[in-house]
Design an enzyme around this catalytic site. Structure first.
Site, short mmCIF file in Angstrom:
data_model
loop_
_atom_site.label_atom_id
_atom_site.label_comp_id
_atom_site.label_asym_id
_atom_site.label_seq_id
_atom_site.Cartn_x
_atom_site.Cartn_y
_atom_site.Cartn_z
N VAL A 15 57.31 29.83 -11.76
CA VAL A 15 58.70 30.22 -11.49
C VAL A 15 58.77 31.36 -10.48
O VAL A 15 59.56 31.34 -9.53
CB VAL A 15 59.41 30.60 -12.80
N GLU A 131 70.16 32.77 -16.81
CA GLU A 131 70.44 31.34 -16.66
C GLU A 131 69.17 30.51 -16.82
O GLU A 131 69.19 29.42 -17.40
CB GLU A 131 71.09 31.07 -15.30
N VAL A 134 67.57 28.98 -20.37
CA VAL A 134 68.03 27.82 -21.14
C VAL A 134 68.21 26.60 -20.23
O VAL A 134 68.96 26.65 -19.25
CB VAL A 134 69.38 28.13 -21.84
N GLY A 136 66.42 25.00 -18.00
CA GLY A 136 65.91 24.96 -16.63
C GLY A 136 66.97 25.06 -15.56
O GLY A 136 67.70 26.05 -15.48
N GLY A 189 49.14 19.75 -18.62
CA GLY A 189 49.73 21.07 -18.45
C GLY A 189 51.21 21.12 -18.76
O GLY A 189 51.93 22.01 -18.32
N GLU A 192 53.29 24.68 -23.39
CA GLU A 192 53.09 26.13 -23.32
C GLU A 192 51.65 26.46 -23.73
O GLU A 192 50.98 25.67 -24.39
CB GLU A 192 54.04 26.83 -24.30
N ASP A 203 60.60 27.05 -29.03
CA ASP A 203 61.15 27.30 -27.70
C ASP A 203 62.60 26.78 -27.60
O ASP A 203 63.50 27.48 -27.12
CB ASP A 203 60.25 26.61 -26.65
N LYS A 207 66.44 28.83 -27.29
CA LYS A 207 67.53 28.51 -26.38
C LYS A 207 68.83 28.27 -27.14
O LYS A 207 69.90 28.73 -26.74
CB LYS A 207 67.16 27.26 -25.56
N GLY A 304 60.06 23.56 -14.37
CA GLY A 304 59.50 23.31 -13.05
C GLY A 304 59.85 24.41 -12.07
O GLY A 304 60.83 25.13 -12.24
#
Lengths: 428, 428
Positions: A15, A131, A134, A136, A189, A192, A203, A207, A304
């Site tokens: 990211v 932002e 939650v 992506g 991959g 997590e 996870d 959110k 992503g």
């Protein structure tokens, strides 16, 4: 043109590098849209020497994210390291204390420390935006906090962990077991570092806790979520559910009830033909229901480099444009502690059980359900070649309490060969 | 608590009354979320005496919306009358000149006068907001202008007129002709006073023009849209398309090409299994594609009292919270006049034609297509019991120019009994 907006970025994984690339590639676009130049002055990550595919030499380097967060030449601290506590929390605390605006993708930190962080940010008069935490690339925080601010929100439903949805849809399409697809996803991959965060639903629950707070004006209450992961979903259940017109999704639901706020994150059945039922792979989908808007559904990539960077940059642009909002949509001090409601709302349920293959077994099960006030919508017994008869039941709407009574009674009938699989059926 | 925000509402139809109800029912929620009371001080409509089901006696009445827009006790002028010019335009002009913020649902006015209104509003330092003008309750203006501000937007695709989608899906489900469903929809009050605005694609094209401007940083260019309504879509085409795995939608597409901005609003085929293909009834759906975010899809009610009021109130809340943004996402003076590109982007096409029922007819058609460089993906000839043989062709990707060459050549073959139906196939 206003003064430039200077970012300090901590965390140079997928990211972080996505954000660096966006700031570089879109400098003209960003300044056209925000009325000021957006630039990066300093970065921080665990290892300085790692080759990340982009030249970072133009930026100051800080080993310590706290030092980065408090630099005089940083206006916005962008925290992309992750983790509930540790350096992420310490550096965000430091940034707020130093009067910096903060943008973060850290759902775990917000789900646990959201209230205290929001109070600190609002007291300091700085922005705290998330932002990217939650769903992506989907601008769901913005839609809920701003776009739907005129609504009394009645329900939030969503598929918010792409890895779990990938696993569930891949199990179905490839006919593989949970363990097989888990290993495959881990190898690719997709999970997590601690896969339990994904497959345990944690996870996604982080959110959901954040969305609930905004939707209902309540303090983030992660511990109030009824939580169940996807580890026990079997290919059999996926097939049987499909056979009855349903798909299995790790579904988050937050809804106000007469007894308090009900928050659930668990595998559920949804109609196969519904938008949620048709969701494939790593895509996320969130439905927001409000008294005025009825229902809107947002769909997009849940993770992503590009999508998450897009969400981070949306926050950065808002800050550059001078937008200032309460962290959870209303002042943190005014957020209420919600009463927790668990399994208050009735629903139809899917039950799968193995019965001894003897006359009258099915009748006994039907009887105990009836005695507990649980009425049967559909029942199917499948062909079998051993002594265990697989039986599926879809109930009409019932409370979980009545269903539990029925299941306890089933267990004492001696026709049940193992604990039944119980999955809630959610309408979306 | 800041000073109250005082609204003046012009237009008390479905949407106006929805806004009045929301402001009344949600006063606590609105002040919690915006930090100030939101109230209505004055209203205006054509007839004062009409029973609208709500008591309006607490509000000052103005016969003239211009007078309403410029009242000292109005901070935000909410224009919900509609119409490209006339009282709507005059009152919005007056509100801006008087330094009032403006919220409107008026897509026609913005599609035609958006540039000059944006320039005026930005010069005057007031907000001009219009979430309700596009896709009803879906916060798509906000998603595009703010949430995705870090993206180079590459394409917008959407179903943005619920009435047209209702007609097309109803034709299919009920097996009725366009004229039959049109009459039905008109009787149910689903169509604009001038139905041509709906079925001619004009209303949807107004919305597309607005989205294009934000997405591509260009001046609103309604006249640059290649426009075709749904009046010529037949139940035959709906059935044949379905047979080949497609649905027919009135689809808006805006996309940058090497030669300029291509904007289209026309009936297209989309894959039946795509989210757009599955859209039923009056629901709207907009897909936004950007270099970082890939694709997000937003879905929700395209019209109605509650959803449209939700969008208006989102804008009101932003204004109450002090959010100020350029009208089309970047200063109006910096918006470029886009070059218009028409039919630059190649696509597969659906062709339906009636051929004379003689040997060699199909071969002639195939030959002229091949001569024009148009290659055939699939071809079907249907059973028939008269002298005209219905033939369907799905082409591979081709330019409209090559296809036009082929069609011109077909017409001179003497095997064609009428002009072929030509529909573009869009991937969504």
């Amino acid at each position: 043109m206003n003064a430039p907006l200077r970012l300090g970025i901590a965390g140079l994984g997928t990211v972080g590098i996505g954000v660096v690339k966006t700031v570089r590639q879109h400098s003209a676009l960003l300044s056209a849209r925000t009325g000021r130049d957006v630039s990066i002055t300093a970065v921080s990550a665990r290892s300085r020497d790692k080759d990340r595919g982009v030249n970072l030499s133009a930026y100051a380097w800080e080993d310590d994210p706290v030092a980065l967060a408090t630099r005089d030449d940083v206006d916005v601290y962008v925290e992309l390291m992750g983790g509930t506590d540790g350096p992420a929390k310490a550096s965000v605390d430091a940034a707020i204390a130093a009067g910096k605006d903060v943008v973060t993708a850290n759902k775990a930190m917000l789900a646990i420390h959201g209230q205290s962080l929001a109070e600190a940010a609002e007291t300091a008069g700085v922005s705290l935006r998330y932002e990217a935490a939650v769903a992506g690339g989907i601008p769901v925080i913005k839609a809920l906090t701003e776009g739907l601010a005129g609504n009394d929100i009645t329900r939030i439903v969503g598929v918010m962990n792409g890895s779990c949805n990938y696993i569930l849809t891949r199990m179905e399409s490839a006919g593989l077991s949970y363990d097989e697809v888990f290993a495959e996803a881990d190898g690719l991959g997709y999970l997590e570092a601690d896969p339990q965060l994904d497959v345990g639903g944690i996870d996604a629950a982080h959110k959901l806790a954040i969305l609930s707070s905004i939707a209902f004006g309540t303090r983030v209450d992660f511990d109030g979520i009824e939580l169940e992961g996807i580890e026990r979903v079997s290919i059999n259940d996926i097939r049987h559910a499909d056979d009855m017109g349903f798909k299995i999704k790790l579904l988050g639901v937050a809804q106000r009830t007469g007894r308090g706020l009900e928050q659930r994150m668990m595998p559920c059945l949804v109609p196969a033909t519904s938008p949620m039922g048709q969701l494939q792979g790593g895509t996320n989908m969130v439905a927001i229901e409000g008294d005025a808007v009825e229902q809107i559904v947002l769909r997009g990539p849940g993770a992503g480099e590009g999508p998450t960077a897009s969400a981070v940059m949306g926050d950065v642009c808002d800050i550059a444009r001078g937008v200032r909002l309460p962290v959870f949509g209303q002042p943190a001090a005014s957020l209420e502690q919600a009463d927790r409601a668990t399994a208050v709302l009735p629903a139809p349920y899917y039950l799968r059980m193995s019965l001894v293959d003897k006359p009258g077994a099915l009748a006994k099960i039907a009887t105990v359900l009836g005695d507990a006030g649980v009425s049967i919508d559909r029942m199917r017994q499948y062909e079998h070649d051993d002594a265990s008869a697989p039986v599926l039941i879809v109930t009409h709407k019932t409370t979980r309490a009545d269903l539990n009574t029925a299941i306890a009674a089933m267990k004492s009938t001696s026709v049940l060969l193992s604990d039944p699989v119980v999955l809630r059926i959610e309408s979306v």
